[in-house]
Design a protein around this motif. Structure first.
Motif, PDB file in Angstrom:
ATOM      1  N   CYS A   1     -12.240  -2.970  -4.806  1.00 50.16           N
ATOM      2  CA  CYS A   1     -11.498  -2.691  -6.038  1.00 50.16           C
ATOM      3  C   CYS A   1     -10.705  -3.934  -6.461  1.00 50.16           C
ATOM      4  O   CYS A   1     -10.549  -4.885  -5.687  1.00 50.16           O
TER       5      CYS A   1
ATOM      6  N   ASP B   1     -10.779  -0.109   0.998  1.00 48.66           N
ATOM      7  CA  ASP B   1     -10.614  -1.390   0.287  1.00 48.66           C
ATOM      8  C   ASP B   1      -9.365  -2.114   0.775  1.00 48.66           C
ATOM      9  O   ASP B   1      -9.411  -3.279   1.161  1.00 48.66           O
ATOM     10  N   PHE B   2      -8.252  -1.379   0.726  1.00 50.96           N
ATOM     11  CA  PHE B   2      -7.005  -2.062   1.068  1.00 50.96           C
ATOM     12  C   PHE B   2      -6.975  -2.448   2.539  1.00 50.96           C
ATOM     13  O   PHE B   2      -6.507  -3.541   2.901  1.00 50.96           O
TER      14      PHE B   2
ATOM     15  N   ILE C   1     -12.084   3.480 -10.837  1.00 48.47           N
ATOM     16  CA  ILE C   1     -11.724   2.079 -10.644  1.00 48.47           C
ATOM     17  C   ILE C   1     -12.934   1.395 -10.004  1.00 48.47           C
ATOM     18  O   ILE C   1     -13.386   1.837  -8.938  1.00 48.47           O
TER      19      ILE C   1
ATOM     20  N   LYS D   1       0.757  -1.256   0.000  1.00 48.86           N
ATOM     21  CA  LYS D   1       0.000   0.000   0.000  1.00 48.86           C
ATOM     22  C   LYS D   1       0.786   1.304   0.000  1.00 48.86           C
ATOM     23  O   LYS D   1       0.343   2.269  -0.575  1.00 48.86           O
TER      24      LYS D   1
ATOM     25  N   ALA E   1     -13.633   0.892  -6.089  1.00 52.93           N
ATOM     26  CA  ALA E   1     -12.653   1.632  -5.274  1.00 52.93           C
ATOM     27  C   ALA E   1     -13.361   2.687  -4.425  1.00 52.93           C
ATOM     28  O   ALA E   1     -14.059   3.551  -4.956  1.00 52.93           O
TER      29      ALA E   1
ATOM     30  N   HIS F   1     -12.397   5.290  -2.835  1.00 53.54           N
ATOM     31  CA  HIS F   1     -12.078   6.712  -3.012  1.00 53.54           C
ATOM     32  C   HIS F   1     -12.633   7.269  -4.317  1.00 53.54           C
ATOM     33  O   HIS F   1     -12.671   8.491  -4.505  1.00 53.54           O
TER      34      HIS F   1
ATOM     35  N   VAL G   1      -7.885  -4.821  -6.423  1.00 55.42           N
ATOM     36  CA  VAL G   1      -6.755  -5.261  -5.598  1.00 55.42           C
ATOM     37  C   VAL G   1      -7.133  -6.509  -4.785  1.00 55.42           C
ATOM     38  O   VAL G   1      -6.273  -7.213  -4.263  1.00 55.42           O
TER      39      VAL G   1
ATOM     40  N   CYS H   1      -7.023   3.656   1.716  1.00 57.60           N
ATOM     41  CA  CYS H   1      -8.398   3.399   1.292  1.00 57.60           C
ATOM     42  C   CYS H   1      -9.019   2.269   2.116  1.00 57.60           C
ATOM     43  O   CYS H   1      -8.326   1.382   2.598  1.00 57.60           O
TER      44      CYS H   1
ATOM     45  N   TRP I   1      -3.321  -6.419  -8.590  1.00 58.81           N
ATOM     46  CA  TRP I   1      -4.389  -5.526  -9.110  1.00 58.81           C
ATOM     47  C   TRP I   1      -4.606  -5.750 -10.603  1.00 58.81           C
ATOM     48  O   TRP I   1      -5.718  -5.719 -11.099  1.00 58.81           O
TER      49      TRP I   1
HETATM   50  S1  SF4 Z   1      -9.184   1.461  -3.768  1.00 59.00           S
HETATM   51 FE1  SF4 Z   1      -7.766   2.717  -4.990  1.00 59.00          FE
HETATM   52  S2  SF4 Z   1      -6.050   3.175  -3.648  1.00 59.00           S
HETATM   53 FE2  SF4 Z   1      -7.191   1.450  -2.747  1.00 59.00          FE
HETATM   54  S3  SF4 Z   1      -6.164  -0.362  -3.477  1.00 59.00           S
HETATM   55 FE3  SF4 Z   1      -7.845   0.062  -4.879  1.00 59.00          FE
HETATM   56  S4  SF4 Z   1      -6.930   1.322  -6.493  1.00 59.00           S
HETATM   57 FE4  SF4 Z   1      -5.502   1.325  -4.771  1.00 59.00          FE
END
Ligand code: SF4
Length: 460
Positions: A135, A166-167, A402, A85, A405, A407, A137, A164, A109
């Motif tokens: 997302c 997600d991560f 994305i 990240k 995602a 954000h 990822v 974010c 990703w």
């Molecule tokens: S949400 Fe955006 S910042 Fe978070 S992992 Fe996915 S692409 Fe990366």
């Protein structure tokens, strides 16, 4: 190869490769025909068009052999660090120790795109409760389960705090699956209050000194873990050497971006430039070779600029692109529609800025980590984009959302509003899933309309 650059298919590259071999043109150890990667499942390559230079061939082969490099590093006794990240900070520290190799498991990703969703990684993520509301990822979870894409690292780090949702959620799930993670925190960046000591960060943001001190302390914890893993000291001297090497890579990339984004005709396609930018984050698991690959690309671009050759007519629409594309093919599409990239912000602008040399190394890294455009507000991010648009003379902006995602729900609107107000240029927001085949015709129409708008505005 031909003096006149061309975008060629995978088949054309493989035939050209046979001619190169027959002519005895030397290739790096990771070289070979690009077509062999399709046999590994990278079927999206069949749909892409590639730059026709030897430098681009080397770039693609370097990118597509990273897994082999990681396994070879482990076989050679090196320790692997999975840095998650932070995009550009911990790898600089890890590569300061010559028996560590850092890579981003986050790079999974792109697997759903490159393998055209045939890898089964998204289904595994689904089965672990991480569905398409996250997302792409989330493919990383599947890669850890199958162990078919990268070796399981000896140490996993992950930045948290200003990251974010997600991560955060996916990394926590990974931790729960039995992969221990060393978490370190980057707070949400804010401007200093009037009574606070402030620090200017790379890229133009500022933050209170107390936040820098906090991140520095967090990075010192990471440094201890890296030292323990390496069995050798990560002192200021080693870090300073690592920073100097990282800055060398960043300087090369800055020259490359400058030439590729400003020269007319466009000397290097958007797709190869995206990959070149990605090398700066973690050096594609080989810092020294990254320098070689970028230097070759820069030499090729300089040759083309001198010869006045390149892609697209001189009047191609100059587009600034925000966010990485989940489907690489969309960058080819932009050029088909008459647009060229003249600037980018692919979520890791801070990893391209030179790391400060006028402060102690760990503080320099803390400043860089806090300069992450994603660590502050969308308004901050927009301000940096506006400054780059003005510098590079963009005529339009594309914000590619994305899917899933967190954000992306609102930030595109915020960035779009600010860009329109400050720069008075058109902004197009599109969503780019890992495979755009189903929406390709409508994407084409929208990109063509944007290019047409740019051209019409010129004659006003
Ligand atoms: S949400 Fe955006 S910042 Fe978070 S992992 Fe996915 S692409 Fe990366």
């Amino acid at each position: 190869m031909s003096e006149t650059p061309r975008q060629i298919t995978l088949d054309e590259w493989d035939r050209a490769y046979e001619r190169l071999q027959a002519a005895g043109v030397p290739q790096p150890v990771y070289g070979g025909p690009l077509g062999r990667h399709v046999a590994d499942g990278d079927t999206r390559l069949l749909k892409l068009r590639f730059d026709s230079s030897l430098a681009a061939l080397q770039l693609w082969n370097f990118l597509l052999t990273e897994e082999d490099r990681l396994r070879a590093a482990r076989d050679a006794g090196k320790k692997l660090v999975g840095t998650m990240k932070d995009l550009g900070t911990v790898p600089v520290m890890a590569y300061s120790l010559d028996n560590l190799v850092a890579f981003y498991p986050d790079g999974a990703w792109w697997i759903p795109c490159v393998m055209e969703v045939n890898s089964g990684l998204l289904q595994i993520a689904d089965s672990l409760g991480i569905d398409e509301s996250f997302c792409p990822v989330r493919a990383m979870l599947g890669a850890f389960v199958t162990e078919a894409h990268f070796p399981i690292p000896d140490l996993l780090t992950c930045s948290v705090g200003a990251t974010c949702d997600d991560f955060s959620a996916i990394a926590q799930r990974l931790n729960g699956l039995g992969h221990p993670i060393l978490w370190w925190e980057i707070p949400h960046r804010r401007p200093p209050e009037s009574d606070e000591d402030g620090v200017h960060l790379p890229g133009g943001f500022s933050a209170p000194r107390s936040q820098i001190q906090f991140v520095k302390a967090e990075l010192e914890r990471v440094a201890i873990a890296l030292q323990d893993l390496a069995g050798r000291a990560l002192d200021d001297e080693a870090l300073a050497r690592g920073i100097a090497q990282a800055n060398h890579v960043r300087r090369l990339l800055a020259k490359l971006r400058d030439a590729a984004f400003t020269a007319t005709p466009c000397p290097m396609p958007a797709l190869e430039m995206l990959i070149a930018e990605m090398l700066a984050i973690h050096f594609c698991s080989d810092r020294e070779e990254t320098v070689v690959v970028l230097q070759e690309l820069l030499d090729e671009v300089n040759r083309r600029v001198l010869a006045g050759v390149g892609y697209l007519p001189d009047q191609a629409a100059r587009v600034f692109w925000v966010n990485p594309v989940a489907d690489l093919q969309v960058l080819n599409l932009l050029e088909d529609c008459g647009g060229r990239i003249c600037g980018t912000e692919y979520l890791f602008a801070h990893a391209l800025d030179p790391i400060p040399l006028d402060v102690p190394p760990m503080e320099a890294l803390a400043r860089m980590a806090l300069a992450d455009p994603m660590a502050g507000s969308a308004v901050d991010r927009a301000a940096r984009i506006v400054a780059d648009i003005r510098r590079l003379g963009a005529e339009a902006v594309i914000v590619s959302r994305i899917p899933g995602a967190s954000h992306c729900a609102l930030e595109g609107e915020i960035i779009g509003e600010i860009v329109r107000e400050e720069c008075g240029i058109p902004v197009l927001e599109i969503e780019v899933p890992p495979l755009t085949d189903a929406v390709y015709p409508s994407l084409r129409t929208r990109l063509e309309a944007l290019v047409e708008t740019v051209v019409n505005r010129r004659s006003r």
